[in-house]
Design an enzyme around this catalytic site. Structure first.
Site, PDB file in Angstrom:
ATOM      1  N   SER A  70       4.755  10.544 -24.299  1.00  0.00           N
ATOM      2  CA  SER A  70       3.745  10.537 -25.364  1.00  0.00           C
ATOM      3  C   SER A  70       3.292  11.918 -25.810  1.00  0.00           C
ATOM      4  O   SER A  70       2.535  12.033 -26.777  1.00  0.00           O
ATOM      5  CB  SER A  70       2.522   9.720 -24.925  1.00  0.00           C
ATOM      6  OG  SER A  70       2.786   8.341 -25.041  1.00  0.00           O
ATOM      7  N   LYS A 115       3.527  12.764 -29.405  1.00  0.00           N
ATOM      8  CA  LYS A 115       2.473  12.539 -30.396  1.00  0.00           C
ATOM      9  C   LYS A 115       1.820  13.838 -30.865  1.00  0.00           C
ATOM     10  O   LYS A 115       1.090  13.829 -31.856  1.00  0.00           O
ATOM     11  CB  LYS A 115       1.418  11.586 -29.822  1.00  0.00           C
ATOM     12  CG  LYS A 115       1.943  10.170 -29.548  1.00  0.00           C
ATOM     13  CD  LYS A 115       0.849   9.260 -29.012  1.00  0.00           C
ATOM     14  CE  LYS A 115       1.333   7.825 -28.854  1.00  0.00           C
ATOM     15  NZ  LYS A 115       2.130   7.621 -27.640  1.00  0.00           N
ATOM     16  N   SER A 131      -3.770   7.172 -26.753  1.00  0.00           N
ATOM     17  CA  SER A 131      -2.318   7.325 -26.824  1.00  0.00           C
ATOM     18  C   SER A 131      -1.680   6.040 -27.335  1.00  0.00           C
ATOM     19  O   SER A 131      -0.589   5.646 -26.903  1.00  0.00           O
ATOM     20  CB  SER A 131      -1.724   7.706 -25.458  1.00  0.00           C
ATOM     21  OG  SER A 131      -0.427   8.252 -25.609  1.00  0.00           O
TER      22      SER A 131
END
Length: 379
Positions: A61, A64, A121
């Site tokens: 993640s 991101k 997230s």
């Protein structure tokens, strides 16, 4: 023919009376059990500790961060507003893994989706933002890869917007640190999203997974990541007494391990190093003679602010050397590179910055050009 030479001026950097103290011995970086890591100073860019920093790794993640860059850039360019509503598609709603629990067909403000992407997230919030800006997630992923090229992220490529495993989905620790620095420098208002400790939407409150935000008040971001194949990853940044560091840890074994490793790296950097500003972008460094110009001299200044990171207590030993290639001949444009300023710590060069013309110097009249031309040939 005129001869060319380098004119040098050596100047000792002083940091004020009483600042000369004994340098602190710098030990090896702490032992970090991770697939890769890097610790850099935000202002100078100096790498203070690293292990396989350029190896292409699964970022999970932390991906991101690049999605965030695309969103923040769209906000800055007025292609998007925090109050815009985004309709949640079935593709976003079906996102696996971390979720913001956005329902298909509902409209959610961009502000809420950004918080969902950063704090929770949420993969659904991330995909929704990607679709808003790219038409489809795949369209936005192409934008992500284009931005990576613009930013010089040489070991990064994206297959999706949210961080799922992919055959050509990877980032390096160095690229993550560089991207983190861009977000901190270019988007100071949006960067504040990364310091939010919790986020609530539809009655569901969730905590930021970056546990360092609670453990260390100097930490103000930036992003966690985890998949079974990537392990536990963390990009973090902290600021203490005007010095900011960025650490990236990839592939640890647990939540606690990534936080402990990041904390150890940050504490190492703050304990044994210091960052000082040597020159500001507008500081006058040299005024070399100009031939064939309307002005006799041109003022040279650093192309940017100059920060250097050195072992704590040794800043008083720094030296600056300015060089310019002579002769300097008009016309000269503002911002034209005419020299270089180097900074040494007594043995090694630790910074090189171009010296540029502060203002333009137009070509002089025919008499000036003729007289100076003769002078050049006689050199």
């Amino acid at each position: 023919m005129p001869s060319f030479r380098l004119m040098s001026i050596l100047a000792f950097l002083t940091l004020g009376a009483g600042s000369a103290v004994a340098a602190v011995p710098v030990p090896k970086p702490p032992a970090i059990d991770a697939r890769a890591y890097v610790l850099i100073d935000f202002q100078s860019g100096r790498v203070l500790a690293s292990f396989k920093p350029d190896v292409q790794s699964e970022p999970a993640s932390i991906t991101k961060l690049m999605t965030g860059y695309g969103v923040f850039r769209a906000l800055r360019e007025k292609r998007l507003s925090l109050t815009d509503s985004v309709t949640i598609s079935e593709h976003a709603w079906k996102a696996e893994g971390s979720r913001t629990f956005a329902q298909v067909g509902t409209q959610i403000p961009v502000d809420v989706l950004i918080k969902g992407m950063i704090v929770q997230s949420g993969n659904d919030a991330t995909i929704a933002l990607a679709e808003k800006l790219g038409g489809t997630e795949d369209g936005f992923v192409q934008m992500m890869n284009s931005y990576a090229g613009e930013l010089g992220l040489k070991n990064s490529h994206f297959d999706n917007s949210w961080g799922g495993p992919g055959p050509t989905h990877y980032m390096s620790a160095s690229d993550i640190a560089k991207l983190s620095g861009v977000l901190i420098r270019d988007f100071p208002q949006e960067y504040k999203f990364y310091s939010l400790r919790e986020f609530e939407w539809n009655g569901i409150k969730q905590q930021n997974r970056n546990g360092l935000l609670a453990r260390d008040p100097s930490v103000d971001g930036i992003k966690t990541g985890h998949t079974e194949t990537a392990g536990y990853c963390l990009a973090s940044s902290a600021s203490r007494n005007g010095m900011r560091l960025i650490s990236v840890v990839l592939g640890t074994q647990s939540f606690k391990a990534r936080e402990d490793a990041s904390a150890a790296l940050l504490n190492y950097g703050f304990t044994f190093f210091e960052t000082v500003q040597v020159k500001k972008a507008g500081d006058v460094v040299l005024k070399p003679e100009v031939y064939k110009g309307e002005e006799d001299r041109v003022t040279l200044v650093p192309a940017r602010n100059i920060f250097v990171t050195t072992s704590r207590g040794s800043a008083a030993q720094l030296k600056t050397t300015a060089t310019v290639k002579e002769p300097v001949i008009a016309p000269i444009s503002a911002g034209q590179v005419l020299g270089e300023l180097t900074v040494t710590d007594g043995k090694d060069v630790i910074a090189r910055v171009p010296l540029v013309a502060q203002a333009a110097v137009p070509e002089g009249g025919w008499w000036t050009r003729m007289v100076d031309g003769i002078s050049l040939w006689m050199k």
